[in-house]
Structures are given as C-alpha cells and as structure tokens.
Design an enzyme around this catalytic site. Structure first.
Site, PDB file in Angstrom:
ATOM      1  N   HIS A 108       9.571  -5.874  -0.147  1.00  9.85           N
ATOM      2  CA  HIS A 108       8.612  -6.163   0.925  1.00  9.85           C
ATOM      3  C   HIS A 108       7.595  -7.222   0.481  1.00  9.85           C
ATOM      4  O   HIS A 108       7.374  -7.408  -0.718  1.00  9.85           O
ATOM      5  CB  HIS A 108       7.820  -4.893   1.269  1.00  9.85           C
ATOM      6  N   CYS A 110       2.652   1.877  -0.082  1.00 11.30           N
ATOM      7  CA  CYS A 110       3.613   2.527   0.836  1.00 11.30           C
ATOM      8  C   CYS A 110       3.354   4.015   1.001  1.00 11.30           C
ATOM      9  O   CYS A 110       3.841   4.631   1.938  1.00 11.30           O
ATOM     10  CB  CYS A 110       5.049   2.424   0.331  1.00 11.30           C
TER      11      CYS A 110
HETATM   12  N1  GLY Z   1      12.974   3.595  -0.794  1.00  7.40           N
HETATM   13  C1  GLY Z   1      12.126   2.856   0.056  1.00  7.40           C
HETATM   14  C2  GLY Z   1      12.889   1.956   0.938  1.00  7.40           C
HETATM   15  O1  GLY Z   1      13.888   1.414   0.518  1.00  7.40           O
HETATM   16  O2  GLY Z   1      12.578   1.764   2.078  1.00  7.40           O
END
Ligand code: GLY
Length: 256
Positions: free
Chosen positions: A164, A251
């Site tokens: 991300h 996150c």
């Molecule tokens: N394990 C977090 C994701 O891949 O979205």
C-alpha cells in the site's frame, strides 16, 4: 486531535490471511499480546477504544484501516482490492454507524484499500497500487472534493516491495512526511520536510501520529532517532506478527 479508535481483535485463523509470506508464519498468542499492547498505546495517546470481536470469516479483518476511510466530515466505505476482504465492509459500517451519519461507498468496478490513502491535513494522497485501481481512486477523489478536501493520485504500482501507499509514507504533522527511499523523491512530496527511511528500516515508514505521539515499529533506531531529533515523542511497538501478514501499525486501527 483524535478522540476515538476502532480496532478488531485478530481471529484464531489470522495466519490464513493474505501475505507475501517472506517472514514466516505468525504466532496467534503473540499477535494477541502485541494487539493488546497496541490498544493500550492508543488509549495512552488519549483515544477511546472500540474493540470489535474477532471475525474468523475474514482472517485479515484485524487490519481495520482497509475497509473504510474516515475524515473529519464523513466515513467512506471502500471496496477492498482483494476479494477475500470485501466481506469486511458491512462489519466496519456497523461499527462506524455509532459515530458517523453520512457514508460514501466505493462501487464496482472501483477497488480501493484504506492503506492506500494518506491524509495530510486537508489534502489526501491516493495510492494506485495492487489493490486500488483508477476507478476506485476517481470515486474517492470525488467524495473528498464534495467534502472540501483536495487529493492527488500517486502511482506506486512500479514499487513492488510495498502493498500500500502507506507501507511507504506517513504524514506526521507539521508538514513532515516519513518516507521510504523509493517514494521520497516523488514529485507529490517535494513540498514536505521528508524524513527518509533507510532500506533496512523501511517498515518504519508506516508510523502513525496519534495526538502528541508517533507510534512506530520497535527496533528501527535510526527512524526513532530522526523523529526524536525533530521533537516528536515516540512510542515504539513490537508488531512483528502483523508484519508477517504484510500489515503495519496504521492498518491496525481507524482513528478519528
Ligand atoms: N494481510 C493484509 C492484506 O494483504 O490485505
């Protein structure tokens, strides 16, 4: 100032979630301990915590930042780029309904993960990634504009080492960005003071400003020293089990 945070406890099958698997399999008991310490840290930063129960239908659901984006004006429900995560959205909507009346929703064919969205005061950076596509980014930009925010799109699809956008940058206030080397020179960030993270501490580019503190992953002494040098109060946290699942500090909570 943030007042609230939402977290979700990891489920027993947390290790079945999505991961590039480079760091091995996480230990559930350790993940629970680390999650508890993270939750206490948020409370010490002054946040009231809503801790949602584990959801074993969705092993990645502890990463609550991906199914929603919260701003000072509204909540935006995403459409996660991984199909196994799309079912996380209704549960987050239900939790957010205690705090927000207005919701926007990313619709197909758009996909978008909250981990790709970096808020820097009234401007949002929207990462185009393996999870967030152009249509998702376009829809989000429109919702944000309606709420009076500006946004810009940052294409990180060429940076394969990160999942991300926020795996590589964090806005920590006072015009400061913490950024991994591979993102530091992108033109979008040129007007910011950039704290560059060396490749060996790259994971710490995902740190989080929470009120008077910056939470960062433990064991990254150069980043911690750089933050302290600039007057930030740091809170190092061991989140090794979440790192194994390609998740970061940001996150693990929604803060608002
Ligand atoms: N394990 C977090 C994701 O891949 O979205």
């Amino acid at each position: 100032m943030f007042r609230n945070a939402i977290v979700r406890l990891p489920s027993e099958n947390f290790a079945d979630g999505l991961t590039s698997g480079k760091l091995g399999k996480p230990t559930y008991r350790k993940a629970l301990e680390q999650h508890a310490a993270y939750s206490v840290a948020l409370q010490r930063c002054g946040l009231e915590l809503l801790a949602l129960p584990p959801d074993s239908q969705h092993p990645d659901s502890t990463f609550v930042e991906d199914p929603a984006i919260v701003t000072s004006r509204s909540a935006i429900l995403t459409r996660p780029g991984a199909t196994s995560r799309q079912g996380e959205v209704p549960g987050i909507r239900e939790a957010l309904a205690r705090f927000f009346r207005e919701f926007h929703q990313i619709e197909p064919p758009g996909t978008l993960d909250g981990g790709d969205i970096c808020e820097a005061e009234n401007r949002f950076f929207i990462g185009l990634s393996q999870r967030t596509n152009e249509e998702g980014a376009r829809q989000l930009a429109e919702f944000l504009a309606r709420d009076g925010f500006t946004s810009s799109i940052v294409d990180i699809r060429g940076i394969r080492s990160v999942l991300h956008l926020k795996s590589g940058i964090a806005y920590i206030g006072e015009n400061h960005l913490v950024t991994m080397e591979a993102m530091a020179d992108l033109p979008h960030f040129r007007n910011y003071v950039r704290i560059r993270v060396k490749p060996e501490e790259s994971y710490a580019a995902n740190c989080v400003r929470v009120n008077d503190f910056v939470l960062l992953p433990a064991g990254r002494p150069h980043v911690e020293a750089a933050l302290k040098e600039r007057g930030y109060k740091t809170v190092p946290l061991d989140i090794s089990e979440f790192e194994k699942m390609d998740g970061g500090l940001s996150c693990l909570s929604l803060r608002f």
